[in-house]
Scaffold this motif. Structure first.
Motif, PDB file in Angstrom:
ATOM      1  N   UNK A  37     -27.677  35.169  53.654  1.00 47.82           N
ATOM      2  CA  UNK A  37     -27.730  35.577  55.039  1.00 47.82           C
ATOM      3  C   UNK A  37     -26.515  36.291  55.582  1.00 47.82           C
ATOM      4  N   UNK A  38     -25.625  36.805  54.738  1.00 44.81           N
ATOM      5  CA  UNK A  38     -24.429  37.460  55.225  1.00 44.81           C
ATOM      6  C   UNK A  38     -24.641  38.958  55.309  1.00 44.81           C
ATOM      7  N   UNK A  39     -24.000  39.623  56.290  1.00 46.82           N
ATOM      8  CA  UNK A  39     -24.213  41.033  56.552  1.00 46.82           C
ATOM      9  C   UNK A  39     -22.889  41.789  56.634  1.00 46.82           C
ATOM     10  N   UNK A  40     -22.908  43.100  56.810  1.00 49.15           N
ATOM     11  CA  UNK A  40     -21.696  43.900  56.658  1.00 49.15           C
ATOM     12  C   UNK A  40     -20.496  43.429  57.460  1.00 49.15           C
ATOM     13  N   UNK A  41     -20.693  43.068  58.707  1.00 51.49           N
ATOM     14  CA  UNK A  41     -19.550  42.682  59.530  1.00 51.49           C
ATOM     15  C   UNK A  41     -19.162  41.243  59.216  1.00 51.49           C
ATOM     16  N   UNK A  42     -18.778  41.017  57.966  1.00 53.90           N
ATOM     17  CA  UNK A  42     -18.489  39.657  57.525  1.00 53.90           C
ATOM     18  C   UNK A  42     -17.137  39.197  58.043  1.00 53.90           C
ATOM     19  N   UNK A  43     -17.121  38.012  58.611  1.00 59.03           N
ATOM     20  CA  UNK A  43     -15.846  37.405  58.947  1.00 59.03           C
ATOM     21  C   UNK A  43     -15.162  36.987  57.665  1.00 59.03           C
ATOM     22  N   UNK A  44     -13.837  36.968  57.678  1.00 55.65           N
ATOM     23  CA  UNK A  44     -13.086  36.633  56.470  1.00 55.65           C
ATOM     24  C   UNK A  44     -13.505  35.303  55.842  1.00 55.65           C
ATOM     25  N   UNK A  45     -13.707  34.231  56.636  1.00 53.40           N
ATOM     26  CA  UNK A  45     -14.098  32.967  56.009  1.00 53.40           C
ATOM     27  C   UNK A  45     -15.430  33.062  55.273  1.00 53.40           C
ATOM     28  N   UNK A  46     -16.376  33.831  55.796  1.00 54.89           N
ATOM     29  CA  UNK A  46     -17.680  33.945  55.141  1.00 54.89           C
ATOM     30  C   UNK A  46     -17.554  34.626  53.790  1.00 54.89           C
ATOM     31  N   UNK A  47     -16.826  35.739  53.741  1.00 53.24           N
ATOM     32  CA  UNK A  47     -16.668  36.469  52.498  1.00 53.24           C
ATOM     33  C   UNK A  47     -15.872  35.656  51.485  1.00 53.24           C
ATOM     34  N   UNK A  48     -14.858  34.947  51.935  1.00 53.19           N
ATOM     35  CA  UNK A  48     -14.036  34.136  51.035  1.00 53.19           C
ATOM     36  C   UNK A  48     -14.846  33.038  50.363  1.00 53.19           C
ATOM     37  N   UNK A  49     -15.904  32.578  51.017  1.00 51.31           N
ATOM     38  CA  UNK A  49     -16.708  31.486  50.472  1.00 51.31           C
ATOM     39  C   UNK A  49     -17.807  31.968  49.523  1.00 51.31           C
ATOM     40  N   UNK A 194      -1.844  29.611  38.413  1.00 52.43           N
ATOM     41  CA  UNK A 194      -1.971  30.611  39.452  1.00 52.43           C
ATOM     42  C   UNK A 194      -3.402  31.058  39.633  1.00 52.43           C
ATOM     43  N   UNK A 195      -4.119  31.228  38.530  1.00 51.72           N
ATOM     44  CA  UNK A 195      -5.523  31.634  38.595  1.00 51.72           C
ATOM     45  C   UNK A 195      -6.352  30.602  39.340  1.00 51.72           C
ATOM     46  N   UNK A 196      -6.184  29.326  38.987  1.00 52.39           N
ATOM     47  CA  UNK A 196      -6.975  28.267  39.626  1.00 52.39           C
ATOM     48  C   UNK A 196      -6.615  28.116  41.093  1.00 52.39           C
ATOM     49  N   UNK A 197      -5.335  28.238  41.429  1.00 51.86           N
ATOM     50  CA  UNK A 197      -4.918  28.126  42.819  1.00 51.86           C
ATOM     51  C   UNK A 197      -5.468  29.287  43.648  1.00 51.86           C
ATOM     52  N   UNK A 198      -5.517  30.471  43.048  1.00 51.84           N
ATOM     53  CA  UNK A 198      -6.058  31.637  43.756  1.00 51.84           C
ATOM     54  C   UNK A 198      -7.537  31.461  44.059  1.00 51.84           C
ATOM     55  N   UNK A 199      -8.275  30.903  43.115  1.00 52.58           N
ATOM     56  CA  UNK A 199      -9.702  30.664  43.328  1.00 52.58           C
ATOM     57  C   UNK A 199      -9.903  29.536  44.330  1.00 52.58           C
ATOM     58  N   UNK A 200      -9.153  28.459  44.190  1.00 54.56           N
ATOM     59  CA  UNK A 200      -9.314  27.310  45.082  1.00 54.56           C
ATOM     60  C   UNK A 200      -8.953  27.649  46.521  1.00 54.56           C
ATOM     61  N   UNK A 201      -8.045  28.590  46.713  1.00 57.10           N
ATOM     62  CA  UNK A 201      -7.625  28.958  48.060  1.00 57.10           C
ATOM     63  C   UNK A 201      -8.416  30.135  48.614  1.00 57.10           C
ATOM     64  N   UNK A 203      -8.671  33.295  47.524  1.00 55.89           N
ATOM     65  CA  UNK A 203      -8.165  34.663  47.356  1.00 55.89           C
ATOM     66  C   UNK A 203      -9.160  35.521  46.590  1.00 55.89           C
ATOM     67  N   UNK A 204      -9.640  35.002  45.482  1.00 58.75           N
ATOM     68  CA  UNK A 204     -10.632  35.677  44.650  1.00 58.75           C
ATOM     69  C   UNK A 204     -11.695  34.653  44.262  1.00 58.75           C
ATOM     70  N   UNK A 205     -12.932  35.089  43.982  1.00 61.50           N
ATOM     71  CA  UNK A 205     -13.985  34.128  43.644  1.00 61.50           C
ATOM     72  C   UNK A 205     -13.894  33.584  42.230  1.00 61.50           C
ATOM     73  N   UNK A 206     -13.283  34.340  41.348  1.00 60.81           N
ATOM     74  CA  UNK A 206     -13.016  33.890  39.981  1.00 60.81           C
ATOM     75  C   UNK A 206     -11.823  34.658  39.474  1.00 60.81           C
ATOM     76  N   UNK A 207     -11.172  34.140  38.425  1.00 60.98           N
ATOM     77  CA  UNK A 207      -9.962  34.781  37.925  1.00 60.98           C
ATOM     78  C   UNK A 207      -9.844  34.574  36.428  1.00 60.98           C
ATOM     79  N   UNK A 208      -9.310  35.598  35.766  1.00 64.27           N
ATOM     80  CA  UNK A 208      -9.045  35.533  34.330  1.00 64.27           C
ATOM     81  C   UNK A 208      -8.134  34.350  34.010  1.00 64.27           C
ATOM     82  N   UNK A 209      -8.414  33.669  32.894  1.00 67.44           N
ATOM     83  CA  UNK A 209      -7.626  32.513  32.485  1.00 67.44           C
ATOM     84  C   UNK A 209      -7.613  32.412  30.963  1.00 67.44           C
TER      85      UNK A 209
END
Length: 506
Positions: A37-49, A194-201, A203-209
């Motif tokens: 249900x998300x659309x172009x004008x995404x708020x930052x919290x929505x996109x981050x999740x 760093x990869x896991x912390x970036x995903x948990x916070x 920053x990115x939805x997944x990260x190379x590890x």
């Protein structure tokens, strides 16, 4: 490894760090949980999740551009990285130019990602977390990173790592400690901390590890994200294999489907395949599994009370889902195993110290105390110590394979405790003290690197202090499909994708 072998790959100070790093990483319901249900004008919290596949779908549907995703990812890094210190090198201009260009069309087109700072992306800084390589620039891109870019990922920067990935915490002297988004006073684990912390916070939805002794599973457990270590030989890493090469690579992620989709894209297929490809795993399996279960480590010692309770609860959850739980004893002699493991582990630091000396550098000025201590540990061993240790690896592998042949999956803790406070396992702690702390803390994960079996940390538990505790599931060699199917089932049962750390972008 003998000195001659090392010199083949070093080429002076611009050595191939990859050699060390190898030897020393959906269902409709789930899809709905990660971006309905998300659309172009995404708020930052929505996109981050949203997970990576959900973000990429926005680009495919024309609701956002790849550049929009990249800029949003950069904003998230800038928002929380000052607290977490997960991203240690940034190349935003490169990322924006890539997003503006013709990105490869794939499941992850436009999705921001990070390269662990043990690996190479041509033209970018590659430190391995070490002062020895503080100004090193990669002349080439490693095969898996190239594969990730072909999948459509856009790399925003490098993620934090302990020096040469040698510790189960991410507190390098060069880069500074990475802090756990669930509690900033605690460790993110290592070496993909760093990869896991970036995903948990967020920053990115997944990260190379990468994972040479637990380095995907340990930080996944510490940071409350999903991390699967593939079988050795599943993913092509390039180059020739040297004795003691037990490292593998993949990712850490919030959703199981991101990890499973990337595995399908990364695994070797056709004539190159070492193992039968598993293909795209998209949901839970129907087969009820026979699951071996123990909480004692390979020393016969129980973990901390909160970890033991968490893994027992995981076993109960699996039983409630219809799987058969079989209590077992750990088949490995821990003391003999860890002596062999650390002998192989310390062979790389020994050569790093020699390399520094050969180039007129004081090892204690360019390498961390833990690295220098490992070198001294190795140099004090008999001349045939490496050969004896590799022989022990073969014996442990045969014994473990025979044990696991009777089960579909093996459930244990990932770690002996919840994430420790920063400083307790820092590379500056006295060597003998840090040795004991490390071998006790990391006493469940290295076995699967030696044997080559796939294993995953699943974020099913948090203790009373709000710190994550992962559950480790392993399968016989080549058994990633079984693990992913079980992970999808557990994800549906527990829904960790909607649980967010106190430090989260948005």
């Amino acid at each position: 490894m003998k000195r001659g072998q090392m010199e083949e790959v070093v080429m002076g100070m611009n050595l191939s760090r990859r050699t060390f790093l190898k030897s020393t990483a959906a269902t409709a319901l789930v899809a709905g949980a990660y971006g309905a249900g998300l659309r172009p004008a995404l708020a930052a919290p929505e996109l981050a999740k949203m997970d990576g596949l959900a973000q990429a779908e926005l680009v495919r549907n024309g609701e956002m551009t790849a550049l929009d995703l990249v800029n949003a990812g950069i904003e998230r890094v800038e928002q929380v990285n000052g607290e977490v210190n997960a991203v240690v090198t940034k190349f935003y201009d490169r990322a924006r130019e890539a997003a503006k260009g013709g990105l490869p069309q794939g499941p992850f087109t436009g999705v921001p990602n990070l390269v662990k700072d043990l690996d190479n992306l041509a033209g970018t800084r590659a430190t391995s977390g070490s002062r020895l390589f503080a100004e090193n620039i990669s002349p080439e891109t490693d095969p898996l990173i190239a594969s990730d870019e072909q999948a459509g990922f856009v790399m925003l920067g490098k993620s934090n790592t302990p020096e040469f990935g040698l510790l189960g915490t991410t507190e390098p002297l060069l880069l500074g400690p990475s802090r756990n988004p669930w509690n900033l006073e605690h460790s993110t684990g290592g070496s993909s901390g760093g990869a896991a912390a970036a995903v948990a916070s967020g920053m990115v939805p997944l990260a190379h590890a990468t994972d040479g002794g637990g380095s995907i599973r340990i930080p996944a457990s510490c940071c409350g994200v999903f991390g699967l270590k593939p079988s050795r030989g599943r993913i092509y890493l390039g180059g020739r294999s040297l004795p003691g090469d037990i490292g593998v690579q993949h990712c850490v992620s919030r959703s199981v489907r991101d990890s499973a989709t990337l595995m399908d894209l990364s695994e070797m297929k056709g004539e190159k395949a070492v193992l039968a490809p598993i293909g795209r795993v998209e949901g839970p399996g129907k087969k009820r599994l026979k699951i071996a279960f123990n909480t004692e480590n390979y020393y016969g010692v129980e973990p901390d009370t909160d970890v033991k309770a968490a893994i027992e609860e995981t076993a109960k959850l699996c039983a409630d889902l219809g799987h058969e739980i079989v209590p077992v004893k750990n088949p490995v002699d821990g003391r003999a195993f860890i002596d062999a493991f650390l002998t192989v582990w310390a062979s790389g630091p020994s050569q790093l110290v020699a390399l520094a000396k050969e180039n007129g550098l004081d090892p204690e000025e360019v390498l961390e105390p833990w690295t220098v201590g490992l070198a001294k540990y190795y140099d004090a061993k008999p001349a045939d110590a490496l050969e004896v240790s590799l022989k022990h690896f073969a014996e442990v592998t045969a014994k473990t394979n025979a044990f696991m042949a009777d089960y579909d999956v093996w459930l244990t803790p990932v770690l002996a405790s919840a994430p420790p406070k920063l400083g307790q396992q820092a590379p500056t702690v006295a060597f003998d003290t840090l040795y004991e702390r490390t071998v006790d803390y990391v006493s469940y994960t290295p076995l699967h690197n030696v044997v080559g079996t796939p294993a995953m940390s699943v974020p099913l538990s948090w203790n009373d202090a709000g710190l994550p505790i992962g559950s480790q599931f392993a399968a016989p060699l080549g058994g990633e499909k079984v693990l992913y199917e079980l992970a999808f089932e557990l994800e549906l049962a527990r829904g960790w994708g909607e649980k967010y750390a106190p430090v989260f972008a948005g």
